[in-house]
Write a protein that holds these residues in place. Structure first.
Motif, short mmCIF file in Angstrom:
data_model
loop_
_atom_site.label_atom_id
_atom_site.label_comp_id
_atom_site.label_asym_id
_atom_site.label_seq_id
_atom_site.Cartn_x
_atom_site.Cartn_y
_atom_site.Cartn_z
N SER A 391 0.83 -1.22 0.00
CA SER A 391 0.00 0.00 0.00
C SER A 391 0.86 1.27 0.00
CB SER A 391 -0.96 0.02 1.20
OG SER A 391 -0.23 0.15 2.40
N TYR A 392 2.13 1.14 0.40
CA TYR A 392 2.97 2.35 0.42
C TYR A 392 3.10 2.94 -0.98
CZ TYR A 392 7.14 5.18 0.09
OH TYR A 392 8.01 6.19 -0.23
N SER A 393 3.56 2.14 -1.92
CA SER A 393 3.75 2.65 -3.28
C SER A 393 2.40 3.07 -3.87
CB SER A 393 4.40 1.59 -4.16
OG SER A 393 4.54 2.07 -5.48
N ALA A 394 1.38 2.26 -3.63
CA ALA A 394 0.08 2.57 -4.22
C ALA A 394 -0.42 3.93 -3.74
CB ALA A 394 -0.93 1.47 -3.85
N GLU A 395 -0.27 4.18 -2.45
CA GLU A 395 -0.80 5.44 -1.91
C GLU A 395 0.09 6.63 -2.28
OE1 GLU A 395 -3.30 3.92 1.98
OE2 GLU A 395 -1.31 4.74 2.33
N ARG A 396 1.38 6.48 -2.09
CA ARG A 396 2.25 7.65 -2.25
C ARG A 396 2.56 7.97 -3.71
NH1 ARG A 396 1.44 11.04 1.34
NH2 ARG A 396 3.26 12.17 0.56
N GLU A 402 -0.07 13.60 -8.44
CA GLU A 402 -0.86 14.82 -8.31
C GLU A 402 0.04 16.03 -8.10
OE1 GLU A 402 -4.65 13.57 -5.93
OE2 GLU A 402 -3.86 15.43 -5.11
N LEU A 403 1.06 15.83 -7.27
CA LEU A 403 1.99 16.92 -6.98
C LEU A 403 2.73 17.37 -8.24
CD1 LEU A 403 3.69 18.79 -5.20
CD2 LEU A 403 5.15 16.85 -4.68
N PRO A 450 -5.76 7.20 -2.13
CA PRO A 450 -6.67 6.39 -2.95
C PRO A 450 -7.26 5.24 -2.15
CG PRO A 450 -4.37 5.97 -3.52
CD PRO A 450 -4.36 7.07 -2.52
N ALA A 451 -8.40 4.74 -2.62
CA ALA A 451 -9.06 3.63 -1.93
C ALA A 451 -8.15 2.42 -1.91
CB ALA A 451 -10.36 3.31 -2.65
N SER A 452 -8.14 1.71 -0.80
CA SER A 452 -7.32 0.50 -0.69
C SER A 452 -7.85 -0.30 0.49
CB SER A 452 -5.86 0.88 -0.42
OG SER A 452 -5.72 1.34 0.90
N VAL A 453 -7.12 -1.36 0.84
CA VAL A 453 -7.51 -2.16 1.99
C VAL A 453 -7.53 -1.28 3.25
CG1 VAL A 453 -5.12 -2.90 2.45
CG2 VAL A 453 -6.99 -4.32 3.23
N LEU A 454 -6.81 -0.15 3.20
CA LEU A 454 -6.71 0.72 4.37
C LEU A 454 -7.77 1.81 4.42
CD1 LEU A 454 -2.86 1.10 4.44
CD2 LEU A 454 -4.27 -0.02 6.15
N SER A 455 -8.46 2.05 3.31
CA SER A 455 -9.50 3.07 3.32
C SER A 455 -10.84 2.39 3.14
CB SER A 455 -9.31 4.07 2.17
OG SER A 455 -8.07 4.68 2.28
N ALA A 456 -11.61 2.40 4.21
CA ALA A 456 -12.90 1.72 4.15
C ALA A 456 -13.82 2.45 3.17
CB ALA A 456 -13.52 1.72 5.53
N ALA A 457 -14.80 1.76 2.67
CA ALA A 457 -15.80 2.40 1.81
C ALA A 457 -16.42 3.55 2.59
CB ALA A 457 -16.86 1.38 1.43
N ASP A 458 -16.82 4.60 1.88
CA ASP A 458 -17.27 5.78 2.61
C ASP A 458 -18.77 5.78 2.87
OD1 ASP A 458 -18.07 6.17 0.09
OD2 ASP A 458 -16.95 8.03 -0.25
#
Ligand SMILES: Cc1cc2nc3c(=O)[nH]c(=O)nc-3n(C[C@H](O)[C@H](O)[C@H](O)COP(=O)(O)OP(=O)(O)OC[C@H]3O[C@@H](n4cnc5c(N)ncnc54)[C@H](O)[C@@H]3O)c2cc1C
Length: 645
Positions: A391-396, A402-403, A450-458
């Motif tokens: 998830s590190y690479s996926a998120e960052r 974007e940056l 971004p959505a991942s195993v770490l970000s629950a559905a909203d």
């Protein structure tokens, strides 16, 4: 700050008791859990976080002979200050730094050719965006604060200077948990010049800047625009009659280019970014032989009609800017994420480079490290599955992308564009509008993971609209119930790898039969409770998931003695009670956290990751969903704390 839990200790409470086994002297260990390469902001932010864990063997190496003393970045975004609070040094930075309260804009004076005139002045950061301001402080001082955290940590972690990473190889067939990365380092210290040392690491993190050798060893490259804009930068003590010299200022002249003026800490020093001519394709700025006198002369031309006399230049540099990004921030190829676990990571400038004009380089680099640090710690301590590290690479990478896009746009707005022989000049009005519109972005508070195993559905976002899932937990004022202390709720979160579960109570508080009381009973006693499942045996009950309750009533209307046991947990070797889990809104100041963050009066749970991002929002009685969230990547405690191989 809490201390004396395991007995009274004299002296500075920021200096932790040393761990039993400390590595000695300058010798590198033969095997480590984590090797960090590079003592820039990314490397030090990571090292400072990992230094808190005595059970993790961390080493950090740096090719230079000692710490940075001057120069490089200086902008510290509001979001970074929130992170510094978790590391425990935000107050020191607040005191020492220069605060950017307003930004002024200067444009060519239409009535006086060759002169500049102020075109606008705005508040730098919108009200209520963060409890912290946007500040400016020399990158070297930021390094110092991280180094101090490391020195004071139980591991007493200090960098190994004069060590250059030569290369590394990864045994991709080795079992998970093995020290499967072989590293070669070259020494440069007196008496050892050129000596090659080898080391085995379970994980290597390349925080080794834009020319990263770790990235090179992975065969990854920075892709993007070639550097086509050249800027000079100097930190200068100067005498001038320019009225906004203590104000952040964006100055665009008619013919002589642009300046970004940054007032600096201490009241006298100023940083000036000076736009130099656009580079031709393939041209390097160093071939232009630009001197500091050239920069001073350019400032004098752009400042006209104001005078500018440089008395001392503390640091200066010229460099070209390219917006570049690598496609993945770890060693696992895109098509192998199902079959391979990451062992080598890159962070900071090693994976993304951009202009200094938006002041993001140091900030984003540290946020990379903050994201990776808790994940590495959780995996190495046996709390989380190693797959979490994907998830590190996926998120960052998504954040960096974007940056880069933002930076490209902002750089063009500030400097104009050059297409062939056509040069489009910057428009001061567009500059000011863009700056205002993107204020949240540059403050670092607009990042949404971004959505991942770490970000629950909203699905339950409506229960706390002011705390968006995937964004940083936006703190608000509260009163701590047990001692009536006014404070920021977010400041309970230290950089200690723990999860924070904020339970916002319904109108019935924690009374018997209330949903908060039922939640506490579930968390404390139910075999399915994530607190019970994921807290290692013998650890304090809040060692992994730290429950904090926020009530709607004023603190004097709450009975501490009637609170559920989990809100007054018994901890440490004496079984002392932790009274710092219960909070009320700051009603006296008229700042009700329920209103400020649009929290449903029926209550809810807000789950916050160790890096301060909102992971999930759930109803107070969604016990099963909470347990499922953690079960998605955490290890049940029966398997926890397996020693590293
Ligand atoms: C000269 C310079 C000037 C800059 N000026 C500005 C500025 O004016 N404004 C701004 O916003 N940003 C500026 N930046 C960018 C900003 O400093 C970076 O964005 C930020 O420091 C990134 O942090 P980092 O930790 O990723 O990398 P860095 O800060 O680059 O740190 C990398 C570290 O790794 C070390 N290293 C590299 N290779 C090896 C190796 N093989 N083995 C061991 N150690 C290694 C380096 O010596 C360095 O200490 C500048 C950067 C540089 C290099």
């Amino acid at each position: 700050m809490q201390f004396h839990l395991n007995g009274y200790r004299t002296g500075d409470p920021a200096v932790a008791e040393p761990a039993a086994e400390l590595g000695g002297g300058d010798a590198l260990p033969e095997t480590v859990d984590v090797l960090i390469v590079g003592c820039g902001p990314a490397g030090l932010a990571l090292a400072a976080q990992l230094s808190a864990f005595p059970e993790i063997r961390t080493a950090i190496v740096e090719q230079k002979s000692g710490p940075l003393l001057r120069g490089q970045a200086d902008g510290i975004a509001c979001r970074t200050m929130e992170m510094f609070e978790a590391y425990g040094f935000a107050e020191k930075v607040l005191k020492e730094a220069c605060w950017v309260n307003e930004t002024s804009f200067w444009k060519p004076d239409e009535t006086r050719p060759g002169s500049i005139v102020r075109s606008g002045r705005i508040q730098d950061t919108e009200d209520g965006l963060s409890e912290f301001p946007h500040v400016i402080l020399n990158q070297a001082r930021v390094h110092d604060f991280f180094l101090e955290v490391m020195r004071n940590a139980p591991t007493r972690l200090v960098p190994h200077y004069d060590r250059r990473l030569v290369d590394l190889t990864i045994d991709t067939e080795a079992p998970a948990g093995a020290a499967a990365v072989d590293v070669r380092l070259e020494r440069a210290d007196a008496g050892h010049e050129g000596e090659i040392e080898t080391l085995k690491a379970r994980y290597v993190v390349g925080c080794d800047g834009a020319r990263s050798a770790v990235r090179g060893s992975l065969g990854r490259e920075l892709h993007g625009d070639s550097a086509n804009a050249a800027w000079g930068v100097m930190d200068v003590l100067a005498v001038t009659d320019f009225p906004d010299i203590r104000m952040k200022a964006l100055i665009q002249s008619e013919q002589e280019g642009s300046i970004v003026l940054i007032p600096r800490e201490g009241g006298y020093l100023v940083r000036l970014y000076v736009e130099l001519d656009k580079l031709n394709a393939g041209e390097r700025v160093r071939n232009r032989n630009i001197t500091v006198e050239d920069l001073i002369a350019a400032v004098q031309r752009i400042f006209s009609p104001y005078s500018f006399s440089a008395k001392e230049v503390a640091w200066w540099s010229v460099y070209e800017i390219g917006q570049r990004l690598t496609d993945k921030f770890d060693d696992v190829p895109e098509d192998a994420t199902e079959t391979r676990l990451p062992r080598v990571f890159i962070a900071g400038d090693a994976c993304h480079t951009h202009s200094p004009k938006a002041g993001q380089g140091m900030n984003v680099s540290m946020q990379d490290a903050f994201n990776l640090g808790w994940k590495l710690a959780a995996v190495i301590r046996g709390l989380a599955e190693p797959a979490l590290l994907h998830s590190y690479s996926a998120e960052r990478q998504a954040v960096a992308k974007e940056l880069i896009d933002f930076d490209r746009e902002w750089a063009e707005i500030l400097s104009g564009t050059k297409k062939g022989s056509e040069i489009r000049k910057p428009d001061p009005k567009v500059t000011q509008d863009y700056f205002v519109r993107h204020g949240r972005y540059t403050a670092g508070t607009a990042t949404r993971l971004p959505a991942s195993v770490l970000s629950a559905a909203d699905g339950f976002q409506h229960l706390a609209r002011g705390l968006p899932i995937g964004m940083r937990f936006h703190s608000a004022p509260v009163i701590r119930v047990a001692d009536a202390k006014p404070m920021q709720l977010g400041h309970v979160a230290a950089a200690d790898g723990r999860w924070r579960l904020y339970a916002f109570a319904g109108p019935d508080g924690a009374a018997p039969g209330s949903r908060l009381a039922a939640l506490c009973a579930f968390l404390a006693g139910d075999p399915a409770s994530p607190v019970r499942r994921h807290t290692p045996a013998g650890a304090d009950i809040d060692a992994v998931i730290d429950l904090r309750a926020v009530f709607q009533q004023g603190h004097r209307d709450l009975a501490v003695d009637a609170m559920p046991q989990l809100l007054k947990p018994v901890k440490g070797r004496y079984g002392l009670v932790d009274y710092e889990k219960m909070f009320s809104p700051d009603l006296k100041a008229g700042q009700d956290i329920f209103d400020l963050r649009s929290i449903d009066r029926e209550g809810c749970m807000v789950l916050v990751r160790p890096d301060q991002y909102v992971a999930s929002i759930l109803p107070l009685d969604a016990h099963g969903a909470l347990a499922d969230y953690f079960a998605g990547f955490m290890i049940a405690r029966s398997k926890a704390l397996a020693p590293a191989e």
